[in-house]
Design an enzyme around this catalytic site. Structure first.
Site, mmCIF file in Angstrom:
data_model
loop_
_atom_site.group_PDB
_atom_site.id
_atom_site.type_symbol
_atom_site.label_atom_id
_atom_site.label_comp_id
_atom_site.label_asym_id
_atom_site.label_seq_id
_atom_site.Cartn_x
_atom_site.Cartn_y
_atom_site.Cartn_z
ATOM 1 N N GLY A 79 0.827 -1.200 0.000
ATOM 2 C CA GLY A 79 0.000 0.000 0.000
ATOM 3 C C GLY A 79 0.859 1.247 0.000
ATOM 4 N N GLN A 109 3.170 9.906 1.202
ATOM 5 C CA GLN A 109 4.449 9.183 1.135
ATOM 6 C C GLN A 109 5.244 9.503 -0.125
ATOM 7 O OE1 GLN A 109 2.557 5.186 2.108
ATOM 8 N NE2 GLN A 109 4.576 4.998 3.071
ATOM 9 N N CYS A 112 6.201 -0.511 6.431
ATOM 10 C CA CYS A 112 5.775 0.709 5.750
ATOM 11 C C CYS A 112 6.931 1.151 4.868
ATOM 12 C CB CYS A 112 5.456 1.777 6.803
ATOM 13 S SG CYS A 112 4.974 3.372 6.102
ATOM 14 N N LEU A 113 6.634 1.532 3.638
ATOM 15 C CA LEU A 113 7.717 1.917 2.720
ATOM 16 C C LEU A 113 8.477 3.144 3.218
ATOM 17 C CD1 LEU A 113 6.092 1.272 -0.793
ATOM 18 C CD2 LEU A 113 7.803 -0.118 0.391
ATOM 19 N N HIS A 167 -4.064 1.139 7.701
ATOM 20 C CA HIS A 167 -2.696 1.682 7.722
ATOM 21 C C HIS A 167 -2.573 2.883 6.773
ATOM 22 C CE1 HIS A 167 1.883 1.086 7.666
ATOM 23 N NE2 HIS A 167 1.660 1.951 6.695
ATOM 24 N N GLU A 168 -3.059 2.715 5.543
ATOM 25 C CA GLU A 168 -2.921 3.792 4.546
ATOM 26 C C GLU A 168 -3.796 4.991 4.904
ATOM 27 O OE1 GLU A 168 -0.437 3.575 2.738
ATOM 28 O OE2 GLU A 168 -0.154 1.436 3.026
ATOM 29 N N HIS A 181 -2.173 7.415 7.170
ATOM 30 C CA HIS A 181 -1.191 8.315 6.540
ATOM 31 C C HIS A 181 -1.833 9.643 6.134
ATOM 32 C CE1 HIS A 181 2.607 6.180 6.176
ATOM 33 N NE2 HIS A 181 2.011 5.091 5.715
HETATM 34 NI NI NI Z 1 2.830 3.192 5.517
#
Ligand code: NI
Length: 169
Positions: A46, A51, A94-95, A136-137, A140
């Site tokens: 995701g 991000q 998480c990226l 999670h997304e 953000h």
């Molecule tokens: Ni993330």
């Protein structure tokens, strides 16, 4: 393919609240298309617009690498309608936090309303990994990061790693 630079932990943009999308114009379509490429190239599940440094309420989820029935899902202006009382603990990454994985407790299921790239609003009841990724997304978009959900003790253990990551970003 247009890969965007992923913003790492330590960059203040990750703590900002993203603004709603008024119009699904070419700019938004290009953003989503670049995010899809970026997610694939980084083998993530995701990715949220903040991000890649864009403060818009957009995220994508792609679980096709773990579930053949899945494809890229696009959520524009998402709203979490309800979450289930039942909670589950799952390991998350998480990226924006390369190399960091943490066990996080979140609701097992979620009901979400959002707009797709076609401008159509949709509503979905999700469970499993998809629910997890959506929660999670969605965080953000509100400047909330997965490390905010861990215990103070677990955070203490991570302190050194987080410091190094923030120093490198
Ligand atoms: Ni993330």
């Amino acid at each position: 393919m247009a890969e965007q630079r992923i913003v790492l932990y330590g960059d203040p943009v990750l703590r900002e609240k993203a603004a709603p999308v008024d119009d699904i114009d070419q700019e938004v379509k290009d953003l989503v298309s670049n995010m899809v490429d970026t997610l694939k190239m980084n083998h993530g599940l995701g990715l949220a617009a903040p991000q890649v440094g864009v403060l818009k309420r957009v995220f994508i989820v792609d679980l096709s690498s773990v579930d053949l029935n899945e494809t890229v899902r696009v959520f524009i202006n998402p709203e979490i309608l309800t979450t289930s009382k039942e909670k589950v603990e799952l390991e998350e990454g998480c990226l924006s936090f390369p190399g960091i994985y943490q066990s996080i407790v979140r609701p097992a299921g979620v009901r979400v309303r959002a707009t797709g790239l076609d401008g159509q609003q949709f509503e979905l009841g999700l469970g499993g990994l998809t629910a997890r990724a959506v929660l999670h997304e969605n965080d953000h978009l509100n400047g909330v990061l997965f490390i905010d959900h861990i215990s103070p003790f677990a955070r203490t253990l991570l302190r050194g790693k987080l410091k190094r990551l923030a120093a490198a970003s």
